[in-house]
Scaffold this motif. Structure first.
Motif, PDB file in Angstrom:
ATOM      1  N   LYS A   1       0.864  -1.174  -0.092  1.00 52.49           N
ATOM      2  CA  LYS A   1       0.379  -0.106   0.377  1.00 52.49           C
ATOM      3  C   LYS A   1       1.147   1.922   0.174  1.00 52.49           C
ATOM      4  CE  LYS A   1      -3.679  -2.353   2.731  1.00 52.49           C
ATOM      5  NZ  LYS A   1      -3.973  -2.267   4.424  1.00 52.49           N
ATOM      6  N   SER A   2       0.335   2.277  -0.219  1.00 54.59           N
ATOM      7  CA  SER A   2       1.551   3.395  -0.376  1.00 54.59           C
ATOM      8  C   SER A   2       0.410   4.655  -0.450  1.00 54.59           C
ATOM      9  CB  SER A   2       1.834   3.985  -2.179  1.00 54.59           C
ATOM     10  OG  SER A   2       1.569   4.035  -2.731  1.00 54.59           O
ATOM     11  N   TRP A   3       0.721   6.140   0.145  1.00 56.59           N
ATOM     12  CA  TRP A   3       0.137   7.029   0.017  1.00 56.59           C
ATOM     13  C   TRP A   3       1.173   7.898  -0.164  1.00 56.59           C
ATOM     14  CZ3 TRP A   3       1.085  11.123   3.399  1.00 56.59           C
ATOM     15  CH2 TRP A   3       1.657  10.636   4.428  1.00 56.59           C
ATOM     16  N   GLU A   4       0.410   9.369  -0.929  1.00 58.13           N
ATOM     17  CA  GLU A   4       0.468  10.688  -1.406  1.00 58.13           C
ATOM     18  C   GLU A   4      -0.382  11.958  -1.010  1.00 58.13           C
ATOM     19  OE1 GLU A   4       2.520  11.022  -5.328  1.00 58.13           O
ATOM     20  OE2 GLU A   4       1.193  12.234  -6.150  1.00 58.13           O
ATOM     21  N   MET A   5      -0.079  12.804  -1.177  1.00 57.86           N
ATOM     22  CA  MET A   5      -0.619  14.133  -0.678  1.00 57.86           C
ATOM     23  C   MET A   5      -0.263  15.131  -1.310  1.00 57.86           C
ATOM     24  SD  MET A   5      -0.607  14.735   3.244  1.00 57.86           S
ATOM     25  CE  MET A   5      -1.321  12.765   4.611  1.00 57.86           C
ATOM     26  N   SER A   6      -0.448  15.930  -2.147  1.00 59.26           N
ATOM     27  CA  SER A   6      -0.743  16.887  -2.858  1.00 59.26           C
ATOM     28  C   SER A   6      -1.139  18.483  -2.453  1.00 59.26           C
ATOM     29  CB  SER A   6      -0.492  17.026  -4.039  1.00 59.26           C
ATOM     30  OG  SER A   6      -1.731  16.423  -4.956  1.00 59.26           O
ATOM     31  N   SER A   7      -0.397  19.542  -2.973  1.00 57.23           N
ATOM     32  CA  SER A   7      -1.088  20.881  -2.425  1.00 57.23           C
ATOM     33  C   SER A   7      -0.557  21.666  -3.111  1.00 57.23           C
ATOM     34  CB  SER A   7      -1.329  21.438  -0.961  1.00 57.23           C
ATOM     35  OG  SER A   7      -1.749  21.712  -1.067  1.00 57.23           O
ATOM     36  N   ASP A   8      -1.616  22.710  -3.905  1.00 55.18           N
ATOM     37  CA  ASP A   8      -0.657  23.751  -5.061  1.00 55.18           C
ATOM     38  C   ASP A   8      -1.272  25.490  -4.271  1.00 55.18           C
ATOM     39  OD1 ASP A   8      -3.192  24.361  -6.074  1.00 55.18           O
ATOM     40  OD2 ASP A   8      -3.033  22.787  -6.950  1.00 55.18           O
ATOM     41  N   GLY A   9      -0.391  26.225  -4.194  1.00 54.19           N
ATOM     42  CA  GLY A   9      -1.273  27.527  -4.189  1.00 54.19           C
ATOM     43  C   GLY A   9       0.110  28.446  -4.477  1.00 54.19           C
ATOM     44  N   PHE A  10      -0.546  30.137  -4.085  1.00 52.62           N
ATOM     45  CA  PHE A  10       0.051  30.768  -4.966  1.00 52.62           C
ATOM     46  C   PHE A  10       1.079  31.155  -4.000  1.00 52.62           C
ATOM     47  CE2 PHE A  10      -4.203  31.328  -5.147  1.00 52.62           C
ATOM     48  CZ  PHE A  10      -4.696  31.782  -7.587  1.00 52.62           C
ATOM     49  N   THR A  11       2.026  31.221  -4.803  1.00 57.26           N
ATOM     50  CA  THR A  11       3.653  31.342  -4.097  1.00 57.26           C
ATOM     51  C   THR A  11       4.263  33.367  -3.409  1.00 57.26           C
ATOM     52  OG1 THR A  11       4.661  30.489  -5.847  1.00 57.26           O
ATOM     53  CG2 THR A  11       6.239  32.361  -4.522  1.00 57.26           C
TER      54      THR A  11
ATOM     55  N   ILE B   1       3.351  21.055  -4.363  1.00 57.92           N
ATOM     56  CA  ILE B   1       3.972  19.608  -3.575  1.00 57.92           C
ATOM     57  C   ILE B   1       3.059  18.548  -3.874  1.00 57.92           C
ATOM     58  CG2 ILE B   1       2.529  20.816  -1.551  1.00 57.92           C
ATOM     59  CD1 ILE B   1       5.480  19.803   0.058  1.00 57.92           C
ATOM     60  N   ALA B   2       4.190  18.095  -3.786  1.00 59.04           N
ATOM     61  CA  ALA B   2       3.558  16.075  -3.450  1.00 59.04           C
ATOM     62  C   ALA B   2       4.698  15.287  -2.800  1.00 59.04           C
ATOM     63  CB  ALA B   2       3.771  15.370  -4.947  1.00 59.04           C
ATOM     64  N   ILE B   3       3.672  15.164  -2.074  1.00 60.72           N
ATOM     65  CA  ILE B   3       4.575  13.753  -0.454  1.00 60.72           C
ATOM     66  C   ILE B   3       4.454  12.809  -0.849  1.00 60.72           C
ATOM     67  CG2 ILE B   3       3.987  13.914   1.540  1.00 60.72           C
ATOM     68  CD1 ILE B   3       2.749  17.092   0.938  1.00 60.72           C
ATOM     69  N   ALA B   4       5.861  11.949  -0.803  1.00 61.78           N
ATOM     70  CA  ALA B   4       5.804  10.604  -1.050  1.00 61.78           C
ATOM     71  C   ALA B   4       5.567  10.225   0.952  1.00 61.78           C
ATOM     72  CB  ALA B   4       6.626   9.969  -1.660  1.00 61.78           C
ATOM     73  N   GLY B   5       3.735   9.532   1.103  1.00 63.41           N
ATOM     74  CA  GLY B   5       4.775   8.340   2.420  1.00 63.41           C
ATOM     75  C   GLY B   5       5.176   7.951   2.148  1.00 63.41           C
ATOM     76  N   SER B   6       5.692   7.136   3.509  1.00 67.47           N
ATOM     77  CA  SER B   6       6.689   6.312   4.195  1.00 67.47           C
ATOM     78  C   SER B   6       6.074   5.475   5.357  1.00 67.47           C
ATOM     79  CB  SER B   6       7.691   7.307   4.622  1.00 67.47           C
ATOM     80  OG  SER B   6       8.374   6.173   4.670  1.00 67.47           O
ATOM     81  N   GLY B   7       4.861   4.436   4.979  1.00 68.80           N
ATOM     82  CA  GLY B   7       5.219   3.746   6.323  1.00 68.80           C
ATOM     83  C   GLY B   7       3.125   3.827   5.741  1.00 68.80           C
ATOM     84  N   GLU B   8       3.091   3.486   7.414  1.00 67.44           N
ATOM     85  CA  GLU B   8       1.537   4.015   7.506  1.00 67.44           C
ATOM     86  C   GLU B   8       0.877   5.164   7.743  1.00 67.44           C
ATOM     87  OE1 GLU B   8      -2.103   1.807  10.862  1.00 67.44           O
ATOM     88  OE2 GLU B   8       0.090   1.848  11.052  1.00 67.44           O
ATOM     89  N   LEU B   9      -0.320   5.663   6.914  1.00 66.62           N
ATOM     90  CA  LEU B   9      -0.852   6.397   6.739  1.00 66.62           C
ATOM     91  C   LEU B   9      -2.588   6.087   8.271  1.00 66.62           C
ATOM     92  CD1 LEU B   9      -1.904   9.329   5.483  1.00 66.62           C
ATOM     93  CD2 LEU B   9      -3.109   7.913   4.088  1.00 66.62           C
ATOM     94  N   ASN B  10      -2.262   7.069   9.135  1.00 72.54           N
ATOM     95  CA  ASN B  10      -3.363   6.444  10.259  1.00 72.54           C
ATOM     96  C   ASN B  10      -4.457   7.564   9.617  1.00 72.54           C
ATOM     97  OD1 ASN B  10      -1.022   5.177  11.847  1.00 72.54           O
ATOM     98  ND2 ASN B  10       0.078   6.732  11.569  1.00 72.54           N
TER      99      ASN B  10
END
Length: 148
Positions: free
Chosen positions: A61-71, A134-143
């Protein structure tokens, strides 16, 4: 107050970051946030499968979070700006990330895990606001934690 019984406004969900797992800070001028979960199929096709692919239980299993916004580089609300995100990307440390509902009701959920900055982009169009992604790669469990 009970868990949300109406569709939750997407503006209420944000990605937050913590270096210690207890103090959380949102991203500056965030516009979108997302959480993705995936599971690899574990194939168990064999000579008796009749030529059809068979899948077993389990798999990574894997997970990823992402977000974007104004600089911006000096956020008046002290949220995390792209220069700090660059430091996190450069240091390649595992941080805590949280996909959470601001002003959530008791019974709603937030999702938390450790990960690292996988990609950090800044885009600028002619006569348009500069935006970061931004994209975040999860490492381990997502709670998944129920809000109490």
């Amino acid at each position: 107050m009970a868990a949300s019984q109406e569709p939750i406004n997407g503006s209420d969900y944000v990605v937050e970051i913590s270096t210690d797992g207890s103090t959380w800070t949102g991203l500056a001028f965030a516009e979108n946030a997302s959480l993705s979960r995936a599971k690899e199929e574990r194939e168990v096709t064999n000579k008796y499968s009749g030529g059809y692919k068979e899948l077993g239980r389990g798999g990574k299993k894997s997970w990823e979070m992402s977000s974007d916004g104004f600089t911006v580089y000096d956020d008046p609300d002290n949220r995390i700006t792209p220069d700090t995100l660059h430091e996190y990307w450069e240091q390649d440390n595992h941080l805590w990330f949280r996909f959470t509902h601001q002003g959530a009701n008791v019974g709603d959920y937030r999702y938390t895990g450790k990960g690292s900055v996988r990609t950090l982009d800044e885009n600028s169009g002619t006569e348009d606001s500069v935006k970061y992604t931004i994209a975040i790669a999860g490492s381990g469990e997502l709670n998944a934690t129920e809000i109490t």
